[in-house]
Design a protein around this motif. Sequence first.
Motif, mmCIF file in Angstrom:
data_model
loop_
_atom_site.group_PDB
_atom_site.id
_atom_site.type_symbol
_atom_site.label_atom_id
_atom_site.label_comp_id
_atom_site.label_asym_id
_atom_site.label_seq_id
_atom_site.Cartn_x
_atom_site.Cartn_y
_atom_site.Cartn_z
ATOM 1 N N PRO A 1 4.116 9.255 9.219
ATOM 2 C CA PRO A 1 3.161 9.342 8.583
ATOM 3 C C PRO A 1 2.897 10.219 7.651
ATOM 4 O O PRO A 1 3.193 11.412 7.759
ATOM 5 N N GLN B 1 -2.260 4.153 -3.998
ATOM 6 C CA GLN B 1 -2.160 4.591 -2.142
ATOM 7 C C GLN B 1 -3.560 5.174 -1.501
ATOM 8 O O GLN B 1 -4.110 5.833 -2.498
ATOM 9 N N ASN B 2 -3.754 4.225 -0.748
ATOM 10 C CA ASN B 2 -5.408 5.195 -0.329
ATOM 11 C C ASN B 2 -4.925 6.326 0.702
ATOM 12 O O ASN B 2 -4.014 5.995 1.421
ATOM 13 N N PRO C 1 -8.655 5.985 -3.153
ATOM 14 C CA PRO C 1 -7.244 5.698 -4.149
ATOM 15 C C PRO C 1 -6.367 6.446 -5.156
ATOM 16 O O PRO C 1 -7.490 6.931 -6.030
ATOM 17 N N THR D 1 -12.359 9.171 1.725
ATOM 18 C CA THR D 1 -10.773 8.411 0.861
ATOM 19 C C THR D 1 -11.110 8.462 -0.169
ATOM 20 O O THR D 1 -12.323 8.020 -0.505
ATOM 21 N N THR E 1 -3.734 12.961 4.183
ATOM 22 C CA THR E 1 -3.432 11.407 4.734
ATOM 23 C C THR E 1 -3.112 10.213 4.084
ATOM 24 O O THR E 1 -3.964 9.979 3.331
ATOM 25 N N ASP E 2 -2.308 9.149 4.229
ATOM 26 C CA ASP E 2 -2.581 8.169 4.169
ATOM 27 C C ASP E 2 -3.813 7.708 5.068
ATOM 28 O O ASP E 2 -3.702 7.300 6.375
ATOM 29 N N ALA E 3 -5.263 6.382 4.581
ATOM 30 C CA ALA E 3 -5.814 6.060 5.271
ATOM 31 C C ALA E 3 -5.872 5.524 6.143
ATOM 32 O O ALA E 3 -6.516 4.973 6.808
ATOM 33 N N LEU E 4 -4.512 4.453 5.659
ATOM 34 C CA LEU E 4 -3.811 3.610 6.133
ATOM 35 C C LEU E 4 -3.103 3.752 7.897
ATOM 36 O O LEU E 4 -3.655 2.746 9.338
ATOM 37 N N ASN E 5 -2.223 4.757 7.766
ATOM 38 C CA ASN E 5 -1.890 4.943 8.443
ATOM 39 C C ASN E 5 -1.948 6.930 8.485
ATOM 40 O O ASN E 5 -0.653 6.788 8.106
ATOM 41 N N PRO E 6 -2.447 7.202 9.133
ATOM 42 C CA PRO E 6 -2.979 8.941 9.132
ATOM 43 C C PRO E 6 -2.160 9.334 10.365
ATOM 44 O O PRO E 6 -1.612 8.752 11.302
#
Lengths: 603, 369
Positions: free
Chosen positions: A193, A224-225, A236, A234, A278-283
Amino acid sequence: MTNQKNIRNFCIIAHIDHGKSTLADRLLESTGTIASRDMKAQILDSLALERERGITIKLVPVRMNYESDDGNKYILNLIDTPGHVDFAYEVSRSLAACEGALLVVDASQGVEAQTVANAYQAIEQGLEILPVINKIDLPSARPDNAKQEISDVVGLDAGDAVLTSAKTGEGVHEILERIVKDIPAPAGDPDSPLQALIFDSVYDNYRGVICYVRVINGRIRAGQNIMFMSNGITYPVNEAGVFKPSFTPVEELSAGEVGYITASIKTLAEAQVGDTITDALNPAPEALPGYKKVKSVVFCGFYPVERDNYPQLRDALEKLCLNDSAVTYEPESSEALGFGFRCGFLGLLHMDVVRERLREEYGVELVATAPNVIYEVVKSSGEIIEAHRPSDFPDASEIVEIREPYIKLSVFMPSEFTGRVMQLVQDKRGTYKSMDYITPERVRLVYEMPLSEFIVDFHDKLKSQTRGYASLDYELIGLRASELVRVDILVNGEAADAFSFVCHKDQAYNRGHAVVTKLKELIPSQLFEIPIQASIGRRVIVRVNVRALRKDVLAKCYGGDITRKRKLLEKQKEGKKRMKQIGKVSIPQEAFLAFMQVDSGEK
Amino acid sequence: MRVMQAKTKTYGLYVHVPFCERKCRYCSFYSVADHESVIDSYLDALEIQSRRLESKLPLKTLYIGGGTPSVLNLSQWHKLISIINKYFDTSCLTEATTEANPNSITHEHISFLKDNNISRVSLGIQSINDYELTVLGRVHDKTQALKAMELVNDSGLNLSCDLIFAIPGQTLRTWDKSLRTVMDYASHISTYQLTLEPDTPLAREFTNEELNSQGYALYRYSQYILPRHNFIQYEISSFAKENHECVHNLSYWNHDNIIALGPSAVGYIDGIRYSNPRTLNEYFSAAMNNFQDESFTHEELSPHERAIELAILSLRTRYGINRKDLLPEIERVLDSMPDDLFIKTPERISLSKRGMRLGNAIWSELIDL
């Protein structure tokens, strides 16, 4: 797609004038990142203030392509560390984005105080250190001594240090080779992640905040969010890119890479240095270590030179804070200067930089008051309050303890100045910690002293006492209880808040004496005698009198003189209106200005 | 309580004679040094201005000042006096003064003045010390000063002398000497602190601050010594033996009506202050146009401003001001100041000796209430 093994992320640690910028320029030139015809001197210095003073606070990051002697192609990312103690926190974040550091030491000057502090930080963070002895073209160059100092003072083996002259270009190729060979490639997993460290961020009028990032794990790309882990906000991503050194979009930044992202972020406060993206969907399960909110330690008042320009100053500060989140400000007013702002900074240089930027970038002419610190007051009720100015202090009877920020100060200097510097530091309430000889001719002194004493004029005094040969470094070591008192100034029996001050009780008499004497000079004689007193609580410690006016110019006054006389009196009255009344006493503006030690920036 | 006198309207007349043999090094008054040919034209213009006034206004006082009126020759004097007699009613004149310089006054002059109802001569003695006179750039010396005072005394005319203090190089001793010398001759003494006006030669060598610090002691000394010899300080710069106050000057401080003749002279009629054309040339062209209203600069004070100005002017004198005439705001400010500046009675407020030394500072508190 970049091969992670062929990336080298490094920074340059150097004392202010040991040639960091010139060396960086040479690196750009020899890697062909910038054609020499496009080079303006020291291309990476971004602030006018930096060029003016010949110092570099922070270089713009840059990505270089380099083909080494063995035929491999590398990407070299130079991430700069601010060369000044004010920005110590940013230094640590920049270091955290690198695997290695060039430790640049001037061949004739040797190791200086800040170099040591930054080198220690780099070592602490596990960076590979590559010693570089610069300016070997100078007749006074003593590269062997410089090497010896690196090993004696910093404790690093400098036997294989690269000898270079950024000016002539000698040794630059060797530096590049050594970067590739000695500095490790970044570790990190592109498939974990996303964890990207913000090591800097700047504000752009068109794109909003631009975050400078080092991707530690994972990948980041446009669309990417992402989420800022300190605040959960968050966005994009609009664009991801690298520094060539101009912003150049790329499809993706993956683990080990250095670049930037934009995401229509409105203010720098949302994307602070040290935060983890970090990635908002896969933190990622946790943020990268070390994030802290920076706190202002030095404060001063900014006032417009012309009172009418207050709104202009306010707008400029608002805009400036969009891209310098370390500045804090709140409105305040002063008897002498009208409306302005109390601003907080990371340190004195930061303060100068901000003032300069307000002038250069926003065209605001301002007057700055003498800097001060925040005190912490423990009241008998147990309550702890922060006191910014003397008037914030409660009545002496309610105070249990006053705490003030302390620093640990290291001074490097030729040994002949030791006595004078010790005297100076002791006068400034410094406490001796240690002294050692770096070489038989050079000494390092370590003291602890109150920040408030340091920020007034310590640096100037140190320079004049050592004819400019001393260098210093300091770090904040927290708050300590001090025997501080608030000294009030009474003019004709009335407290004049603008002149009260806080100082150590042993200095109260001397400083009180200095203030009342100065006021005596500045307050004109009036129709009656005016006592000026300095007091601690109810106890008067100094008193002087402004003698009553004895005689005015008395001119004759017939026919035409009468009108002339009246106009003259009206003019005098105008002058008087600009004076501030404290009780029955008129006090001229100069008195307030003198006391505030204001300076309007002409150095 | 004084009985209010029915106010018959009388006037003071000030005539400015803008000629000097040579300009003094401190002087900023309007005067010209190159004059022989223009004095006659000046007198003609003076007559034109007088003719334009309502005829035969009754004069209470006359003051011929300058410049240096004594540079006029006898026939010119004749002309001047005849103009005054022709256009004004001098029958109730109580005081007629002319200024004169010690070096240009002659026996003939004085006889003429005496024969023509001039009652008072004001001599610009300035100092009895030759060095100080040189610093000031005066044309006369000590010997001439003594001789001039003797001349006036012998004639029986009242003598007033001007003295200047805070001259560079002056000491308490030389000041004392000057004061004592003129005391033997004069019945009225005006003491002026040397004030450097911009663009005068002396102002290029010294600053007012330098002179002012020196002035304190000298002024204080005059306040001490003159009353001991029966010269009462009746105004900031004026000392007189009993009944020898200058009535003409008092009119300025009472806002009484003053008619002004001659270039740059300033008059005051019924609350309006007016200035004549400033230079001789301007004065001549105004004369050619028969002195139209545009030739003068007028200044009309509002009743409020007038009250403040009157308070300030009255406070210059030992008579001070009647509380009844004081605006309440002025009275309040005066009452808030230290008591040692004033002599206060239930009816009047006037300045003490110290108050007189600090007049400027007091007035600046009153100026735009």
